[in-house]
Scaffold this active site. Sequence first.
Site, short mmCIF file in Angstrom:
data_model
loop_
_atom_site.label_atom_id
_atom_site.label_comp_id
_atom_site.label_asym_id
_atom_site.label_seq_id
_atom_site.Cartn_x
_atom_site.Cartn_y
_atom_site.Cartn_z
N ASP A 150 0.36 -0.99 -0.18
CA ASP A 150 -0.23 -0.08 -0.06
C ASP A 150 1.06 1.16 0.18
O ASP A 150 1.51 1.55 1.29
CB ASP A 150 -0.95 -0.04 1.74
N ASP B 80 -10.27 4.24 -1.92
CA ASP B 80 -11.12 3.19 -0.75
C ASP B 80 -12.32 2.98 -0.96
O ASP B 80 -13.36 3.91 -0.98
CB ASP B 80 -11.34 3.88 0.56
N GLY C 270 -4.96 3.34 -8.08
CA GLY C 270 -4.60 3.96 -9.18
C GLY C 270 -4.91 4.45 -9.89
O GLY C 270 -4.46 5.46 -11.20
C1 GLA Z 1 -5.36 2.43 3.24
C2 GLA Z 1 -5.89 0.79 2.21
C3 GLA Z 1 -6.73 0.57 1.93
C4 GLA Z 1 -6.50 -1.11 3.89
C5 GLA Z 1 -6.24 0.81 4.81
C6 GLA Z 1 -5.01 0.57 5.88
O1 GLA Z 1 -6.27 3.41 3.19
O2 GLA Z 1 -6.38 1.27 0.97
O3 GLA Z 1 -7.80 -0.91 1.99
O4 GLA Z 1 -5.98 -1.01 3.44
O5 GLA Z 1 -4.93 1.75 4.08
O6 GLA Z 1 -4.18 1.36 6.53
#
Ligand code: GLA
Length: 398
Positions: free
Chosen positions: A150, A223, A202
């Site tokens: 991430d 998200d 994305g």
């Molecule tokens: C981001 C990701 C989420 C999750 C959080 C965790 O927002 O997009 O899917 O993994 O971090 O902190």
Amino acid sequence: MRLGGLLCGGCLCCVVVLTAVQASGQEKAAMTPPMGWNSWNHFADKVTDADVRAAADMMVSTGMKDAGYVYVNLDDTWEGERDAQGVLHTNKKFPYMKGMIDYVHSKGLKFGIYSSPGAKTCGGYAGSLDHEAQDAKMYADWGVDFLKYDLCSYEDVMLKAQAEHPEDAGIKKRMMVAAYKKMGDALKATGRPIVYSLCQYGVDQPWVWGPSVGASMWRTTDDIDDSYGRMIAIGFSQVGLSKFAGPGHWNDPDMLEIGNGKMTDAQYQTHMTLWVMLAAPLLAGNDLSKMTDADKRLLLNKEAIAVDQDALGKQGDRLYVSGDLEVWTKSLSGGRVAVAMFNRSWSTRDVSVDLAEIGFKSGAKIRDVWKEKDLGEKKGMVVDTLPKWSATLLIVSK
Ligand code: GLA
């Protein structure tokens, strides 16, 4: 073109072009869209060792495992501190990671973990920056089968470089791709097949460069949350991405919210319908101990899952749109076609599809997946009356 009684302005027929990508170990692990469960949507930062073990138990007892959901993915907030040798330790919520992973494996399931190319994860825990190979090796030693990586605080590193080199317009993207490749290479070097899942919301078209960094899947959007508005904004924004998906590499419109309680059953049916049409990874995000019959009807429907997991590996795309009514198609093996019809409006509407237009001029057999009913042979227009915010999923075959 008539759609639900309205003239359809434009007709977009999906042309699916599969990019030929040589399958590496990681990609071979995801020849169909990965299916499992992830801790984030329900537990977020509260997740513990006991929750993960209980999730593994319930993946079996609820029938999720039998339906094909095999990954138990622990998201952010497991990380502790690094020691003098740079080894990352778990925090006190996860006293014995290897033991917990062995437990998940003992149920016949696979285990996924989470990190970031930055110094910190999105939750502010330790990321993998400058420890990529060390962390990848530790994951492989633990028996990890999936990594969600991430972007989070790596954005700060990119922004700093951009500020230092304002003349270099491409520096941020190059750095991001390089950071993702670094971990992709580190995972490959472990020799363990680990599904590599990019999470960078994305930005900069990961569907174009994702395969080159060894990724099996990449988030295509920011998200999701447990609301109909957000879910459809994400789902319907996937128009045109179908040509970038195929066996070993998948577009990921984020995890499922089915069962988290803030949408109606019809809205969750729209969610599942859209995600299977998108050949999306199916990562449930609910509390498995509270699965209702309605949640099970959607998450465990074998025919819907088979649409997602179809061996051709073709992502569906939009066929028509007219205002709040949409029809999407997805080519399936055996010359079959999945047709999804959506009513996003505030009232009951008729939505229709012309069988001739999707390759069945002389008629076809129709199966309604959610009604679990054969509708018999039809020719020409197939019309369904859909209540507000609902969807229907048909399998059309000769
Ligand atoms: C981001 C990701 C989420 C999750 C959080 C965790 O927002 O997009 O899917 O993994 O971090 O902190």
